[in-house]
Structures are given as structure tokens and as C-alpha cells.
Design a protein around this motif. Structure first.
Motif: not given
Length: 171
Positions: A151-171
Motif C-alpha cells: 500500500p505504501y509502494k502503490n501510494k494507496q494513502y491520502e496525505l492528511v497533514r505535515l508531521f511535526g507541527e506539535n513536536v519538540n525535537f528536530s528531525f
């Protein structure tokens, strides 16, 4: 069968976010029971209970019995009350797309539209509890999943929101 006993850890706090939610929409198809993975804390707390059911791929622990979770029996989870965080989140997940990390909903779940209404509001709470160490484990899982999870390889997903808006660390 009690699978996960984690006290008041961050993982346990993540589990607590789901305790009040009943997923009555689930039709028991078990399409979500493909390559669930465990955070290190989940695995280390229960090594002896898995008895060979874990496969390490690039330092990520997956519950496997060939291509399915070994605890998915007759389209039902035998450890539902104690399932790993990865299972609790599904169809919500973190993926990498376009060089950024995103929260997504996997559309392979036949009930993804109904279930998303329960999961998407939890994103800020999940991010508040998530640590940099936990996210590093996610990144390892993401790298493996990009290559082997169809499902990841075939893009069987919908993006919901960018990750990290509420995290207190950098990546």
C-alpha cells in the motif's frame, strides 16, 4: 493473553489516547494485519511472549508469520486489547513523501473514511507524547515499509497533514 505491560511510559500514554475510542466501524477484514511493527519498548517488554514471531529488518522489529501478523487468526486479532501502537493507529500512519514526513490515512482499510474521523483529531496529542527516539524508530520503519509494504509502494494513502507541527525535537 496480555501482550504489552508498559507502566506509565510514553508508549503507554500513547495507548491511553485510544482507550476511549471504540472502533465499531471495523468489519474484521484484517487487511491492516500486514507487517505490524513494534517500538523498541514494546518489543523489549515482551521478548519471551513472541517466541520467534519477530523478524528484524534493518533494526526494526516486525510481527511476522510470512507476510501477515501471526496474531491475526480467522480475520480477528488475538491480542487486540494489547496490540502495538502501530496497530492502534492504523489506518493512520507517518510516511515520507516528497522529502517530507506526513501523517496519512491508508485507503486500503475499507472503513478508512469512518475511522479517520476518530484518528485525525488525535494527531496533536500523539505528537505531544512522541519523542525523538520514538520518531527515529518510525523513520527506520518508514524506510523498510517504502520498499516492502505494497500500500505504501502503490501510494494507496491520502496525505492528511505535515508531521511535526506539535513536536519538540528536530528531525
Amino acid at each position: 493473553m496480555e501482550l504489552l505491560v508498559l507502566g506509565k511510559s510514553r508508549v503507554r500514554r500513547e495507548y491511553g489516547l485510544f482507550e476511549a475510542i471504540e472502533f465499531t466501524e471495523c468489519n474484521g477484514c484484517s487487511l491492516c494485519c500486514h507487517m505490524p511493527w513494534l517500538l523498541t519498548e514494546e518489543y523489549n517488554s515482551n521478548k519471551d511472549k513472541f517466541k520467534g514471531g519477530i523478524k528484524q529488518i534493518d533494526s526494526v522489529s516486525f510481527i511476522m508469520d510470512q507476510t501477515r501478523c501471526k496474531y491475526a487468526v480467522n480475520d480477528r486479532c488475538e491480542v487486540y486489547q494489547d496490540r502495538p501502537l502501530d496497530c492502534r493507529l492504523f489506518p493512520l500512519d507517518i510516511i515520507e513523501d516528497g522529502g517530507k514526513y506526513w501523517w496519512c490515512i491508508f485507503t486500503t482499510c475499507p472503513q478508512n473514511i469512518a475511522i479517520r474521523k476518530k484518528l485525525i483529531p488525535l494527531i496533536p496529542k500523539i505528537e505531544e507524547i512522541l519523542t525523538a527516539e520514538m520518531f527515529e524508530q518510525y523513520r527506520g520503519q518508514i524506510e523498510v515499509s517504502k520498499e516492502v509494504y505494497l500500500p505504501y509502494k502503490n501510494k494507496q494513502y491520502e496525505l492528511v497533514r505535515l508531521f511535526g507541527e506539535n513536536v519538540n525535537f528536530s528531525f
